[in-house]
Design a protein around this motif. Sequence first.
Motif, mmCIF file in Angstrom:
data_model
loop_
_atom_site.group_PDB
_atom_site.id
_atom_site.type_symbol
_atom_site.label_atom_id
_atom_site.label_comp_id
_atom_site.label_asym_id
_atom_site.label_seq_id
_atom_site.Cartn_x
_atom_site.Cartn_y
_atom_site.Cartn_z
ATOM 1 N N LEU A 192 0.716 -1.147 0.090
ATOM 2 C CA LEU A 192 -0.106 -0.083 -0.007
ATOM 3 C C LEU A 192 0.767 1.316 -0.032
ATOM 4 O O LEU A 192 0.461 2.230 -0.523
ATOM 5 N N TYR A 193 2.066 1.009 0.532
ATOM 6 C CA TYR A 193 3.060 2.417 0.526
ATOM 7 C C TYR A 193 3.714 2.502 -0.758
ATOM 8 O O TYR A 193 3.641 3.462 -1.344
ATOM 9 N N CYS A 194 3.912 1.568 -1.520
ATOM 10 C CA CYS A 194 4.718 1.922 -2.837
ATOM 11 C C CYS A 194 4.091 1.700 -4.177
ATOM 12 O O CYS A 194 4.222 2.159 -4.916
ATOM 13 N N LEU A 195 2.897 0.818 -4.057
ATOM 14 C CA LEU A 195 1.980 0.458 -5.283
ATOM 15 C C LEU A 195 1.282 1.291 -5.928
ATOM 16 O O LEU A 195 1.180 1.507 -7.031
ATOM 17 N N PRO A 196 0.867 2.365 -5.101
ATOM 18 C CA PRO A 196 -0.027 3.291 -5.694
ATOM 19 C C PRO A 196 0.489 4.133 -6.860
ATOM 20 O O PRO A 196 0.006 4.475 -7.830
ATOM 21 N N ASP A 197 1.690 4.655 -6.309
ATOM 22 C CA ASP A 197 2.622 5.517 -7.378
ATOM 23 C C ASP A 197 3.089 4.737 -8.652
ATOM 24 O O ASP A 197 3.006 5.253 -9.620
ATOM 25 N N ILE A 198 3.062 3.347 -8.505
ATOM 26 C CA ILE A 198 3.432 2.454 -9.710
ATOM 27 C C ILE A 198 2.195 2.520 -10.516
ATOM 28 O O ILE A 198 2.197 2.500 -11.791
ATOM 29 N N GLU B 172 1.103 9.356 -16.589
ATOM 30 C CA GLU B 172 2.042 10.343 -17.136
ATOM 31 C C GLU B 172 2.511 10.320 -18.420
ATOM 32 O O GLU B 172 3.496 11.047 -18.993
ATOM 33 N N PHE B 173 1.955 9.089 -19.148
ATOM 34 C CA PHE B 173 2.555 9.067 -20.577
ATOM 35 C C PHE B 173 1.882 9.880 -21.443
ATOM 36 O O PHE B 173 2.601 9.942 -22.457
ATOM 37 N N VAL B 174 0.950 10.365 -21.420
ATOM 38 C CA VAL B 174 0.263 11.442 -22.213
ATOM 39 C C VAL B 174 0.224 12.777 -21.649
ATOM 40 O O VAL B 174 -0.178 13.053 -20.688
ATOM 41 N N MET B 175 1.039 13.480 -22.415
ATOM 42 C CA MET B 175 0.634 15.071 -22.219
ATOM 43 C C MET B 175 -0.617 15.710 -22.632
ATOM 44 O O MET B 175 -1.263 15.019 -23.178
ATOM 45 N N ALA B 176 -0.995 16.834 -22.055
ATOM 46 C CA ALA B 176 -2.090 17.385 -22.298
ATOM 47 C C ALA B 176 -2.072 17.681 -23.688
ATOM 48 O O ALA B 176 -1.406 18.281 -24.457
ATOM 49 N N GLY B 177 -3.319 17.413 -24.426
ATOM 50 C CA GLY B 177 -3.523 17.602 -25.885
ATOM 51 C C GLY B 177 -3.047 16.350 -26.545
ATOM 52 O O GLY B 177 -3.261 16.502 -27.884
ATOM 53 N N GLU B 178 -2.561 15.636 -26.197
ATOM 54 C CA GLU B 178 -1.804 14.269 -26.923
ATOM 55 C C GLU B 178 -2.730 13.152 -26.847
ATOM 56 O O GLU B 178 -3.930 13.046 -25.989
ATOM 57 N N ASP C 39 4.357 6.562 -29.530
ATOM 58 C CA ASP C 39 5.019 6.894 -28.211
ATOM 59 C C ASP C 39 4.261 6.354 -27.071
ATOM 60 O O ASP C 39 5.124 5.699 -26.076
ATOM 61 N N PHE C 40 3.089 6.601 -27.089
ATOM 62 C CA PHE C 40 2.487 5.872 -25.720
ATOM 63 C C PHE C 40 2.503 4.429 -25.906
ATOM 64 O O PHE C 40 2.243 3.691 -24.715
ATOM 65 N N LEU C 41 2.307 3.968 -27.045
ATOM 66 C CA LEU C 41 2.564 2.202 -27.072
ATOM 67 C C LEU C 41 3.719 1.946 -26.698
ATOM 68 O O LEU C 41 3.928 0.799 -25.835
ATOM 69 N N ILE D 74 4.439 -0.380 -23.350
ATOM 70 C CA ILE D 74 5.024 -1.803 -23.552
ATOM 71 C C ILE D 74 6.155 -1.738 -22.532
ATOM 72 O O ILE D 74 6.381 -2.984 -21.746
ATOM 73 N N GLY D 75 6.949 -0.637 -22.528
ATOM 74 C CA GLY D 75 8.016 -0.809 -21.295
ATOM 75 C C GLY D 75 7.367 -0.936 -19.840
ATOM 76 O O GLY D 75 7.944 -1.755 -18.930
ATOM 77 N N TYR D 76 6.534 -0.388 -19.534
ATOM 78 C CA TYR D 76 5.813 -0.403 -18.284
ATOM 79 C C TYR D 76 5.317 -1.602 -18.081
ATOM 80 O O TYR D 76 5.673 -2.321 -16.889
ATOM 81 N N LEU D 77 4.675 -2.342 -18.889
ATOM 82 C CA LEU D 77 3.991 -3.575 -18.556
ATOM 83 C C LEU D 77 5.328 -4.637 -18.682
ATOM 84 O O LEU D 77 5.265 -5.538 -17.749
ATOM 85 N N GLY D 78 6.275 -4.423 -19.390
ATOM 86 C CA GLY D 78 7.523 -5.346 -19.382
ATOM 87 C C GLY D 78 8.154 -5.292 -18.203
ATOM 88 O O GLY D 78 8.567 -6.117 -17.519
ATOM 89 N N GLY D 79 8.350 -4.122 -17.451
ATOM 90 C CA GLY D 79 8.937 -3.850 -16.129
ATOM 91 C C GLY D 79 8.058 -4.520 -15.106
ATOM 92 O O GLY D 79 8.671 -5.060 -14.286
#
Length: 379
Positions: A78-84, A90-96, A102-104, A108-113
């Motif tokens: 509960l301490y560390c997982l919410p941020d993950i 944070e992958f998509v900036m406003a308007g994107e 880029d998002f894909l 993929i990197g996130y799920l791979g990690g």
Amino acid sequence: MLWGFGAGIAAAFVLAALEFSTALINREFFNMGILSVALLAEIIFFLLAWGVLAPKAPVFHERIWNGINFLMLMALLLYCLPDILLYPTEFVMAGESVFSTDFLFKLIGYLGGLFLIVLTGFALSKVGRSLSFQLVRILLTAGLAIQLANQMAMMVQLLLARRIIPMSKGLFALIKPVINHQEYFLYGVLAVTVALPLVLWRKSLNPQETYANPAQHRKIRAAARRQRRWCTVVLAGYVLAVLNLTVVKAYEEREVVLSPAEPMTISGQEILIPLENISDGHLHRFVYTASDGTEVRFIVIKKNEAAFGVGLDACDICGPTGYYERDDEVVCKLCDVVMNISTIGFKGGCNPVPLAYTLRGGTMVIQTQNLENEKNRFQ
């Protein structure tokens, strides 16, 4: 332990959803509470694991064990997982759009990690079950002690920030290196727990089990091969983790070097740039030395057949950090925002500060006074 694991994940999802969608969650106060629970559970865990706290009634002892395992795992998750869990926001900036390459790649990197973490953790548990209780207890205690020290430093930081405990130069000097070098604690845990696969690997090379026939011998050798495979998974996961935190991180965070200034002609109060030098659709950088010696940078890029994007190599948000070209895109060096090339030359957002120009025959003309007026941005 399984119940604590499941409860921690479920609670982390709820907390992440509330933090993302509402303003009800104050993570600073929440972290203070959950860290307090985690620290208390870990201390009692040490006392139980080493027999310091050993109630005479076996049933009561087992209930304490179950409760502490539940609390410790749930609190740590509960301490560390919410941020993950919130990291993909944070992958998509406003308007994107999320429908982008880029998002894909980021997803993929996130799920791979995450997959690497789960697989390595599962393999480590398989390795630990094949070793002696005493060795696992020693290494688990050492690994948790390293995390305990990290969590105590984080708790002190929160208490100092809220002035719950008085500010002390000695105390601040003590926790400062801890806060600035969080990755060292992870390296410490890896260094301690890497002994598990190394010991099991060596043990699997010379199995001590006795056998009565060749079939039993083949079974023992097959079990040894499985053990070495799990050891390989753990070691590979650790190597990838260290490489990501060192080599890959250094490569990703390397400083972008701005392209050198290109030649231009100054005639009286005018800067003259031949259009043939700036009509290739790429970013061109120029430097004008102001009357006080300040170097004022500006950029030029051809947007279409009828217009150029001309602006200072600075913006109102990020200052004079500059822009660079990456894969035919103009990118802010400080915030990594990709510019819409068609909007360069207009105010707004992280766009370069517009710079007026005129076209005279085959030449772009920029008044030096306009650059003199903006020299304070580059001081």
